[in-house]
Design a protein around this motif. Structure first.
Motif, mmCIF file in Angstrom:
data_model
loop_
_atom_site.group_PDB
_atom_site.id
_atom_site.type_symbol
_atom_site.label_atom_id
_atom_site.label_comp_id
_atom_site.label_asym_id
_atom_site.label_seq_id
_atom_site.Cartn_x
_atom_site.Cartn_y
_atom_site.Cartn_z
ATOM 1 N N PHE A 1 -33.889 58.839 -1.894
ATOM 2 C CA PHE A 1 -34.651 58.252 -0.796
ATOM 3 C C PHE A 1 -35.275 56.915 -1.192
ATOM 4 C CE2 PHE A 1 -34.806 62.881 -0.160
ATOM 5 C CZ PHE A 1 -34.211 62.969 1.088
ATOM 6 N N TYR A 2 -35.504 56.724 -2.485
ATOM 7 C CA TYR A 2 -36.107 55.483 -2.961
ATOM 8 C C TYR A 2 -35.065 54.398 -3.186
ATOM 9 C CZ TYR A 2 -39.114 52.394 -5.726
ATOM 10 O OH TYR A 2 -39.829 51.312 -6.192
ATOM 11 N N GLU A 3 -33.914 54.786 -3.744
ATOM 12 C CA GLU A 3 -32.804 53.851 -3.983
ATOM 13 C C GLU A 3 -31.493 54.471 -3.486
ATOM 14 O OE1 GLU A 3 -34.051 51.131 -7.786
ATOM 15 O OE2 GLU A 3 -32.958 52.977 -8.195
ATOM 16 N N PRO A 4 -31.316 54.590 -2.189
ATOM 17 C CA PRO A 4 -30.134 55.272 -1.655
ATOM 18 C C PRO A 4 -28.823 54.591 -2.021
ATOM 19 C CG PRO A 4 -31.345 54.140 0.093
ATOM 20 C CD PRO A 4 -32.202 54.101 -1.119
ATOM 21 N N GLN A 5 -28.853 53.283 -2.320
ATOM 22 C CA GLN A 5 -27.614 52.582 -2.640
ATOM 23 C C GLN A 5 -26.939 53.124 -3.898
ATOM 24 O OE1 GLN A 5 -30.638 51.333 -2.730
ATOM 25 N NE2 GLN A 5 -31.000 50.283 -4.698
ATOM 26 N N ARG A 6 -27.705 53.723 -4.795
ATOM 27 C CA ARG A 6 -27.121 54.263 -6.032
ATOM 28 C C ARG A 6 -26.269 55.503 -5.755
ATOM 29 N NH1 ARG A 6 -29.249 52.079 -10.707
ATOM 30 N NH2 ARG A 6 -31.274 51.010 -10.517
ATOM 31 N N PHE A 7 -26.414 56.091 -4.588
ATOM 32 C CA PHE A 7 -25.702 57.334 -4.284
ATOM 33 C C PHE A 7 -24.735 57.169 -3.110
ATOM 34 C CE2 PHE A 7 -29.830 58.073 -6.118
ATOM 35 C CZ PHE A 7 -29.544 58.950 -7.161
ATOM 36 N N ALA A 8 -24.457 55.907 -2.782
ATOM 37 C CA ALA A 8 -23.590 55.624 -1.643
ATOM 38 C C ALA A 8 -22.144 56.043 -1.893
ATOM 39 C CB ALA A 8 -23.649 54.131 -1.303
ATOM 40 N N ASP A 9 -21.733 56.117 -3.149
ATOM 41 C CA ASP A 9 -20.343 56.469 -3.464
ATOM 42 C C ASP A 9 -20.072 57.970 -3.404
ATOM 43 O OD1 ASP A 9 -19.727 53.810 -3.849
ATOM 44 O OD2 ASP A 9 -20.073 53.864 -6.021
ATOM 45 N N LEU A 10 -21.106 58.763 -3.303
ATOM 46 C CA LEU A 10 -20.898 60.203 -3.247
ATOM 47 C C LEU A 10 -20.319 60.599 -1.888
ATOM 48 C CD1 LEU A 10 -24.158 61.642 -4.881
ATOM 49 C CD2 LEU A 10 -21.926 61.280 -5.950
ATOM 50 N N PRO A 11 -19.340 61.491 -1.872
ATOM 51 C CA PRO A 11 -18.780 61.938 -0.589
ATOM 52 C C PRO A 11 -19.784 62.792 0.176
ATOM 53 C CG PRO A 11 -17.915 63.285 -2.366
ATOM 54 C CD PRO A 11 -18.723 62.194 -3.014
ATOM 55 N N GLU A 12 -19.564 62.925 1.470
ATOM 56 C CA GLU A 12 -20.448 63.774 2.261
ATOM 57 C C GLU A 12 -20.319 65.220 1.806
ATOM 58 O OE1 GLU A 12 -21.339 64.986 6.934
ATOM 59 O OE2 GLU A 12 -19.876 63.416 6.431
ATOM 60 N N ASN A 13 -21.445 65.872 1.638
ATOM 61 C CA ASN A 13 -21.456 67.267 1.188
ATOM 62 C C ASN A 13 -22.717 67.936 1.728
ATOM 63 O OD1 ASN A 13 -23.676 66.756 -0.810
ATOM 64 N ND2 ASN A 13 -22.071 65.502 -1.782
ATOM 65 N N GLY A 14 -22.878 69.199 1.378
ATOM 66 C CA GLY A 14 -24.025 69.939 1.883
ATOM 67 C C GLY A 14 -25.348 69.323 1.481
ATOM 68 N N ALA A 15 -25.422 68.768 0.272
ATOM 69 C CA ALA A 15 -26.672 68.176 -0.202
ATOM 70 C C ALA A 15 -26.983 66.876 0.547
ATOM 71 C CB ALA A 15 -26.590 67.916 -1.701
ATOM 72 N N THR A 16 -25.961 66.023 0.761
ATOM 73 C CA THR A 16 -26.208 64.775 1.485
ATOM 74 C C THR A 16 -26.571 65.059 2.939
ATOM 75 O OG1 THR A 16 -23.840 64.536 1.986
ATOM 76 C CG2 THR A 16 -24.661 63.470 -0.008
ATOM 77 N N GLN A 17 -25.970 66.100 3.515
ATOM 78 C CA GLN A 17 -26.327 66.482 4.882
ATOM 79 C C GLN A 17 -27.779 66.953 4.947
ATOM 80 O OE1 GLN A 17 -23.392 69.420 5.910
ATOM 81 N NE2 GLN A 17 -21.730 67.939 6.045
ATOM 82 N N LEU A 18 -28.198 67.687 3.928
ATOM 83 C CA LEU A 18 -29.593 68.141 3.878
ATOM 84 C C LEU A 18 -30.530 66.956 3.717
ATOM 85 C CD1 LEU A 18 -31.642 70.442 3.799
ATOM 86 C CD2 LEU A 18 -31.189 70.681 1.347
ATOM 87 N N GLN A 19 -30.135 65.978 2.892
ATOM 88 C CA GLN A 19 -30.958 64.787 2.719
ATOM 89 C C GLN A 19 -31.111 64.021 4.018
ATOM 90 O OE1 GLN A 19 -28.791 62.928 -0.463
ATOM 91 N NE2 GLN A 19 -30.005 63.900 -2.080
ATOM 92 N N MET A 20 -30.017 63.889 4.765
ATOM 93 C CA MET A 20 -30.091 63.191 6.038
ATOM 94 C C MET A 20 -30.964 63.958 7.036
ATOM 95 S SD MET A 20 -28.647 60.360 5.737
ATOM 96 C CE MET A 20 -28.798 59.942 7.467
ATOM 97 N N SER A 21 -30.881 65.283 6.985
ATOM 98 C CA SER A 21 -31.716 66.097 7.858
ATOM 99 C C SER A 21 -33.198 65.897 7.525
ATOM 100 C CB SER A 21 -31.333 67.578 7.719
ATOM 101 O OG SER A 21 -32.192 68.400 8.481
ATOM 102 N N LEU A 22 -33.516 65.869 6.241
ATOM 103 C CA LEU A 22 -34.900 65.631 5.823
ATOM 104 C C LEU A 22 -35.366 64.234 6.236
ATOM 105 C CD1 LEU A 22 -34.904 67.221 2.252
ATOM 106 C CD2 LEU A 22 -35.975 68.130 4.311
ATOM 107 N N LEU A 23 -34.450 63.266 6.136
ATOM 108 C CA LEU A 23 -34.806 61.896 6.504
ATOM 109 C C LEU A 23 -35.093 61.793 8.003
ATOM 110 C CD1 LEU A 23 -35.112 59.182 5.066
ATOM 111 C CD2 LEU A 23 -32.744 58.662 5.703
#
Length: 368
Positions: free
Chosen positions: A217-239
């Motif tokens: 959440f502080y530096e999202p650009q560092r994780f931009a290369d990760l594919p969509e998954n359950g964790a990224t979906q949860l992060q977007m939900s929290l956001l």
């Protein structure tokens, strides 16, 4: 009055009961003070007075079924469950298990609401920069997430670690219910329920002590290369929930972003330590330790937490297990004293009420 006070203090759920009352009252106070209604974070099954008994019954069945299969085989699971309930579940045992679940639930819901009040009570100060600099120092000038992405790749590893990380969500209530249902020493169930409940309270304190967002959440650009998954979906939900809460605190959204300390790590460490010291099945103990390792790896790889967050989680888990053991009569010293009193043929005045099973332990009991 003195007699009742002593009996209450000897009750293995005395601490958890008081803790749930205190944290529940705190959540209600700040809800009224801020003018923000209490929210039920997982309210898809209806109001709490409907959902709590329903979840209790479902978790009870989930814990009872494996025990019936183990004793009577899969084909006789249902009659085996009825036999176990008839022979082993008296009113006191039901009350103890229900107390553990209710205490756990109150602490959890209070934790989620108090966590949601962070933007209103904690201000806008965050400490992500300092935590990120500590990460770079500990990794010799490198970012831990980038190192892990390079070493493990960003395809298969991302999906596997995401599944293991999100698996935490059902693991927590299932393990609480399983211990409360399967273990017939009431103090052992109280020990685990108290320790997990303490995680929510200590975690809330840590959020307010060192507010942070976490790397993703502080530096999202560092994780931009990760594919969509359950964790990224949860992060977007929290956001989305965080933005919604800041726009309208009185709405139905809840703020759920906080980095320090890692409650994922603390609760899984609590589970591993508890299984180890309670001397439950070896395969469960080894599985919990392995799962802890993957959880800590996932927190850094997926950008949920900094290294300090994980260390803080380990400290919270250790404190929760130790305090839980102390207040439920499960420290080594307390057990030795109880054993000595039993061998002498005299009741131990310090023995927690309900520490002995209601019926003799069968040979297949998971009790230590």
């Amino acid at each position: 009055m003195l007699r009742w006070s002593r009996a209450f203090l000897r009750w293995p759920y005395a601490f958890a009961f008081c803790l749930s009352l205190a944290v529940g009252a705190t959540a209600i106070y700040y809800s009224q003070d801020l003018g923000v209604g209490l929210k039920d974070p997982e309210g898809f099954l209806g109001p709490a007075y409907i959902r709590l008994p329903l979840l209790g019954l479902l978790l009870f069945a989930a814990g009872l079924a494996p025990q019936a299969i183990h004793r009577y085989g899969f084909r006789r699971m249902l009659p085996g469950m009825r036999t176990i309930v008839r022979d082993e579940w008296n009113l006191r045992r039901v009350a103890y298990a229900a107390t553990g679940m209710v205490s756990f639930y109150i602490c959890y819901v209070s934790y989620r609401n108090l966590k949601s009040y962070l933007p209103l009570l904690g201000g806008d100060t965050i400490h992500d920069r300092a935590l990120l600099e500590l990460d770079h120092f500990l990794f010799f000038g490198n970012n831990p997430a980038e190192v892990l992405h390079s070493a493990l790749g960003t395809t298969v590893a991302a999906q596997v670690l995401a599944v293991l990380y999100v698996l935490y969500l059902p693991v927590v209530p299932i393990t609480v219910a399983a211990v409360l249902v399967l273990h017939r020493d009431f103090t052992v169930g109280a020990w685990y329920a108290t320790a997990v409940s303490l995680n929510w309270v200590l975690g809330t304190i840590s959020y307010y002590s060192l507010p942070s967002l976490g790397p993703a959440f502080y530096e999202p650009q560092r994780f931009a290369d990760l594919p969509e998954n359950g964790a990224t979906q949860l992060q977007m939900s929290l956001l989305r929930g965080a933005f919604g809460f800041k726009e309208d605190p009185q709405g139905d959204k809840i703020f759920g972003i906080a980095g320090f300390a890692s409650l994922h790590v603390s609760v899984v460490f609590t589970l591993a330590l508890f299984l180890h010291y309670a001397r439950l099945a070896r395969v469960l103990r080894y599985t919990a330790w392995v799962y802890l390792g993957f959880t800590m790896l996932a927190t850094l790889y997926l950008g949920w937490h900094y290294i300090a967050d994980d260390i803080g989680g380990l400290v919270i888990g250790a404190v929760a297990v130790w305090v839980g053991a102390l207040v439920t009569g499960n420290t080594k010293r307390q057990k030795r004293k109880r054993l000595a009193a039993e061998q002498a043929g005299a009741p131990d005045p310090a023995e927690p009420v309900g520490s002995r099973p209601a019926t003799p332990e069968p040979s297949v009991s998971p009790a230590p």
